[in-house]
Design a protein around this motif. Structure first.
Motif, PDB file in Angstrom:
ATOM      1  N   GLN A  49       0.995  -1.133  -0.067  1.00 47.79           N
ATOM      2  CA  GLN A  49      -0.129  -0.089  -0.268  1.00 47.79           C
ATOM      3  C   GLN A  49       0.959   1.053  -0.150  1.00 47.79           C
ATOM      4  OE1 GLN A  49      -3.315   0.036  -0.432  1.00 47.79           O
ATOM      5  NE2 GLN A  49      -3.923   2.121  -0.014  1.00 47.79           N
ATOM      6  N   PRO A  50       0.823   2.165  -0.967  1.00 43.34           N
ATOM      7  CA  PRO A  50       1.401   3.425  -1.222  1.00 43.34           C
ATOM      8  C   PRO A  50       1.359   4.303   0.177  1.00 43.34           C
ATOM      9  CG  PRO A  50       0.244   3.191  -3.073  1.00 43.34           C
ATOM     10  CD  PRO A  50      -0.376   2.144  -1.958  1.00 43.34           C
ATOM     11  N   GLN A  51       2.670   4.640   0.630  1.00 43.31           N
ATOM     12  CA  GLN A  51       2.613   5.414   1.830  1.00 43.31           C
ATOM     13  C   GLN A  51       1.683   6.817   1.793  1.00 43.31           C
ATOM     14  OE1 GLN A  51       3.667   4.918   4.866  1.00 43.31           O
ATOM     15  NE2 GLN A  51       4.929   3.212   4.752  1.00 43.31           N
ATOM     16  N   LEU A  52       1.750   7.352   0.574  1.00 44.08           N
ATOM     17  CA  LEU A  52       0.708   8.541   0.283  1.00 44.08           C
ATOM     18  C   LEU A  52      -0.817   8.231   0.280  1.00 44.08           C
ATOM     19  CD1 LEU A  52       2.815  10.200  -2.564  1.00 44.08           C
ATOM     20  CD2 LEU A  52       2.923  10.891  -0.072  1.00 44.08           C
ATOM     21  N   LEU A  53      -1.142   6.899   0.279  1.00 41.78           N
ATOM     22  CA  LEU A  53      -2.630   6.489   0.525  1.00 41.78           C
ATOM     23  C   LEU A  53      -2.618   5.497   1.331  1.00 41.78           C
ATOM     24  CD1 LEU A  53      -2.968   6.034  -3.605  1.00 41.78           C
ATOM     25  CD2 LEU A  53      -3.708   7.958  -2.170  1.00 41.78           C
ATOM     26  N   PRO A  54      -2.582   5.951   2.381  1.00 43.02           N
ATOM     27  CA  PRO A  54      -2.514   4.794   3.768  1.00 43.02           C
ATOM     28  C   PRO A  54      -4.145   4.455   3.917  1.00 43.02           C
ATOM     29  CG  PRO A  54      -2.236   7.026   4.590  1.00 43.02           C
ATOM     30  CD  PRO A  54      -2.278   7.223   3.023  1.00 43.02           C
ATOM     31  N   PHE A  55      -3.914   3.115   4.427  1.00 43.13           N
ATOM     32  CA  PHE A  55      -5.199   2.669   5.012  1.00 43.13           C
ATOM     33  C   PHE A  55      -5.787   3.541   6.095  1.00 43.13           C
ATOM     34  CE2 PHE A  55      -3.403  -1.652   3.370  1.00 43.13           C
ATOM     35  CZ  PHE A  55      -4.439  -1.710   2.431  1.00 43.13           C
ATOM     36  N   ASP A  56      -7.278   3.858   6.002  1.00 46.07           N
ATOM     37  CA  ASP A  56      -7.837   4.625   7.103  1.00 46.07           C
ATOM     38  C   ASP A  56      -8.123   3.736   8.187  1.00 46.07           C
ATOM     39  OD1 ASP A  56      -7.589   7.296   5.795  1.00 46.07           O
ATOM     40  OD2 ASP A  56      -8.774   6.176   4.179  1.00 46.07           O
ATOM     41  N   MET A  57      -8.699   2.469   7.703  1.00 44.78           N
ATOM     42  CA  MET A  57      -9.461   1.641   8.678  1.00 44.78           C
ATOM     43  C   MET A  57      -9.083   0.282   8.366  1.00 44.78           C
ATOM     44  SD  MET A  57     -13.523   1.372   9.680  1.00 44.78           S
ATOM     45  CE  MET A  57     -13.782   2.951  10.096  1.00 44.78           C
ATOM     46  N   ALA A  58      -9.092  -0.589   9.467  1.00 44.77           N
ATOM     47  CA  ALA A  58      -8.835  -2.154   9.111  1.00 44.77           C
ATOM     48  C   ALA A  58      -9.692  -2.929  10.310  1.00 44.77           C
ATOM     49  CB  ALA A  58      -7.392  -2.602   9.610  1.00 44.77           C
ATOM     50  N   PHE A  59     -10.505  -3.574   9.550  1.00 49.11           N
ATOM     51  CA  PHE A  59     -11.280  -4.670  10.473  1.00 49.11           C
ATOM     52  C   PHE A  59     -10.296  -5.903  10.370  1.00 49.11           C
ATOM     53  CE2 PHE A  59     -14.682  -1.904   9.293  1.00 49.11           C
ATOM     54  CZ  PHE A  59     -15.773  -2.625   9.845  1.00 49.11           C
ATOM     55  N   VAL A  60      -9.881  -6.351  11.593  1.00 50.14           N
ATOM     56  CA  VAL A  60      -9.289  -7.496  12.023  1.00 50.14           C
ATOM     57  C   VAL A  60      -9.759  -8.422  12.756  1.00 50.14           C
ATOM     58  CG1 VAL A  60      -6.902  -8.159  12.853  1.00 50.14           C
ATOM     59  CG2 VAL A  60      -7.205  -5.824  11.919  1.00 50.14           C
ATOM     60  N   SER A  74      -1.350 -14.172  16.231  1.00 46.10           N
ATOM     61  CA  SER A  74      -2.996 -13.868  16.532  1.00 46.10           C
ATOM     62  C   SER A  74      -3.346 -12.452  15.777  1.00 46.10           C
ATOM     63  CB  SER A  74      -3.370 -13.860  17.763  1.00 46.10           C
ATOM     64  OG  SER A  74      -2.850 -12.720  18.517  1.00 46.10           O
ATOM     65  N   GLY A  75      -4.484 -12.232  15.700  1.00 44.07           N
ATOM     66  CA  GLY A  75      -5.002 -11.048  15.093  1.00 44.07           C
ATOM     67  C   GLY A  75      -4.342  -9.865  16.054  1.00 44.07           C
ATOM     68  N   GLU A  76      -4.270 -10.000  17.269  1.00 41.32           N
ATOM     69  CA  GLU A  76      -3.800  -8.911  18.048  1.00 41.32           C
ATOM     70  C   GLU A  76      -2.299  -8.326  17.383  1.00 41.32           C
ATOM     71  OE1 GLU A  76      -6.169 -10.916  21.456  1.00 41.32           O
ATOM     72  OE2 GLU A  76      -5.016 -11.767  19.819  1.00 41.32           O
ATOM     73  N   GLY A  77      -1.578  -9.337  17.185  1.00 44.29           N
ATOM     74  CA  GLY A  77      -0.226  -9.051  16.679  1.00 44.29           C
ATOM     75  C   GLY A  77      -0.310  -8.611  15.346  1.00 44.29           C
ATOM     76  N   LEU A  78      -1.058  -8.727  14.364  1.00 46.16           N
ATOM     77  CA  LEU A  78      -1.376  -8.287  13.038  1.00 46.16           C
ATOM     78  C   LEU A  78      -1.886  -6.757  13.443  1.00 46.16           C
ATOM     79  CD1 LEU A  78      -1.587  -8.083  10.290  1.00 46.16           C
ATOM     80  CD2 LEU A  78      -3.707  -9.191  10.413  1.00 46.16           C
ATOM     81  N   ALA A  79      -2.706  -6.490  14.325  1.00 50.17           N
ATOM     82  CA  ALA A  79      -3.377  -5.241  14.419  1.00 50.17           C
ATOM     83  C   ALA A  79      -2.070  -4.140  14.860  1.00 50.17           C
ATOM     84  CB  ALA A  79      -4.437  -5.220  15.717  1.00 50.17           C
ATOM     85  N   LEU A  80      -1.332  -4.695  15.861  1.00 52.49           N
ATOM     86  CA  LEU A  80      -0.065  -3.872  16.196  1.00 52.49           C
ATOM     87  C   LEU A  80       0.969  -3.531  15.039  1.00 52.49           C
ATOM     88  CD1 LEU A  80       0.726  -5.613  19.628  1.00 52.49           C
ATOM     89  CD2 LEU A  80      -0.704  -3.449  19.324  1.00 52.49           C
ATOM     90  N   GLU A  81       1.054  -4.512  14.258  1.00 53.00           N
ATOM     91  CA  GLU A  81       1.928  -4.351  13.149  1.00 53.00           C
ATOM     92  C   GLU A  81       1.440  -3.347  12.109  1.00 53.00           C
ATOM     93  OE1 GLU A  81       5.205  -5.555  12.409  1.00 53.00           O
ATOM     94  OE2 GLU A  81       5.205  -6.213  14.214  1.00 53.00           O
ATOM     95  N   LEU A  82      -0.049  -3.390  11.702  1.00 54.04           N
ATOM     96  CA  LEU A  82      -0.631  -2.415  10.885  1.00 54.04           C
ATOM     97  C   LEU A  82      -0.449  -0.991  11.660  1.00 54.04           C
ATOM     98  CD1 LEU A  82      -3.810  -4.660   9.959  1.00 54.04           C
ATOM     99  CD2 LEU A  82      -1.750  -4.040   8.523  1.00 54.04           C
ATOM    100  N   LYS A  83      -0.502  -0.699  12.962  1.00 55.14           N
ATOM    101  CA  LYS A  83      -0.639   0.482  13.546  1.00 55.14           C
ATOM    102  C   LYS A  83       0.933   0.869  13.364  1.00 55.14           C
ATOM    103  CE  LYS A  83      -3.733   0.948  17.117  1.00 55.14           C
ATOM    104  NZ  LYS A  83      -4.064   0.782  18.641  1.00 55.14           N
ATOM    105  N   LYS A  84       1.770   0.150  13.332  1.00 57.56           N
ATOM    106  CA  LYS A  84       3.150   0.526  13.251  1.00 57.56           C
ATOM    107  C   LYS A  84       3.538   1.186  11.674  1.00 57.56           C
ATOM    108  CE  LYS A  84       5.368  -2.705  16.132  1.00 57.56           C
ATOM    109  NZ  LYS A  84       6.493  -3.883  16.533  1.00 57.56           N
ATOM    110  N   LYS A  85       2.757   0.602  10.855  1.00 56.87           N
ATOM    111  CA  LYS A  85       3.042   1.119   9.294  1.00 56.87           C
ATOM    112  C   LYS A  85       2.134   2.452   9.084  1.00 56.87           C
ATOM    113  CE  LYS A  85       3.051  -0.258   4.517  1.00 56.87           C
ATOM    114  NZ  LYS A  85       4.188   0.551   4.338  1.00 56.87           N
TER     115      LYS A  85
END
Length: 217
Positions: A49-60, A74-85
């Motif tokens: 996903q381009p940095q200039l067009l980041p995801f606004d929301m994620a259903f995890v 688990s999904g908790e770990g994925l959510a944290l990784e997505l928040k970092k990016k």
């Protein structure tokens, strides 16, 4: 023109992804969807996903199989990784877990912007959660709020990793290879877990059985 939002939908069931998309397409906002059915696929698509067009929301979904690299369990770990990016990313967590201890752990670990139980899913509830989150608020469904009032136990990441190791048959003396704690600290935590869950000493089988019932593993 409708305001556009980029949403990442992550669930290992295709029918659930289709349901989310169908509900969200009825809302007044315009959503651009990206879908993933595993932790690895979600990470791959997030990376592209381009940095200039980041995801606004994620259903995890929390109940996802471990990543192939086993670095994310688990999904908790994925959510944290997505928040970092995506630092401004809003996290919506739909979960089948309905145990107070597990709900509290999800909130303490991820601090999601919305948390809903799948057993009480309604189209109106999903739309309401999204509207509140997009406006900068936090949404917990009514049953989540009720479960939080019932919660009186606290479990952290180390506790869940120790339980996961025991469930996989890892010997206590070897758990320190998986959890960054000393053998003594691991033994102490295991003893405290047995007290919290009301399990007799040295009864690993019952410990794991009750931990599964409570959604801790």
């Amino acid at each position: 023109m409708k305001q556009q939002y980029r949403i990442l939908l992550v669930d290992d069931h295709l029918i659930t992804l289709e349901a989310y998309r169908g509900v969200l397409e009825l809302m007044s906002q315009e959503f651009i969807f990206t879908e993933a059915q595993s932790i690895d696929e979600a990470l791959e698509k997030a990376e592209r996903q381009p940095q200039l067009l980041p995801f606004d929301m994620a259903f995890v979904d929390i109940h996802l199989p471990r990543s192939e690299s086993k670095k994310i369990e688990s999904g908790e770990g994925l959510a944290l990784e997505l928040k970092k990016k995506f630092t401004e990313l809003k996290i919506v967590i739909p979960t089948q877990y309905n145990q107070p201890e597990r709900i509290r752990y999800i909130i303490d670990k991820v601090n999601p912007d919305a948390l809903l139980l799948k057993e009480e899913f309604r189209s109106a509830q999903i739309c309401r959660a999204v509207e509140i989150v997009l406006s900068g608020g936090t949404y917990y469904s009514s049953k989540v709020e009720l479960l939080l009032r019932k919660d009186h136990l606290q479990f952290d990441d180390y506790d869940l990793k120790i339980l996961s190791c025991i469930a996989r048959g890892v010997k206590i003396k070897d758990i320190e290879n998986h959890v960054p704690l000393s053998s003594r600290a691991i033994e102490d935590r295991k003893s405290m877990l047995m007290i919290k869950l009301g399990v007799p000493p040295r009864n690993n089988e019952q410990l794991i059985a009750i931990a599964r019932e409570k959604g801790l593993i």
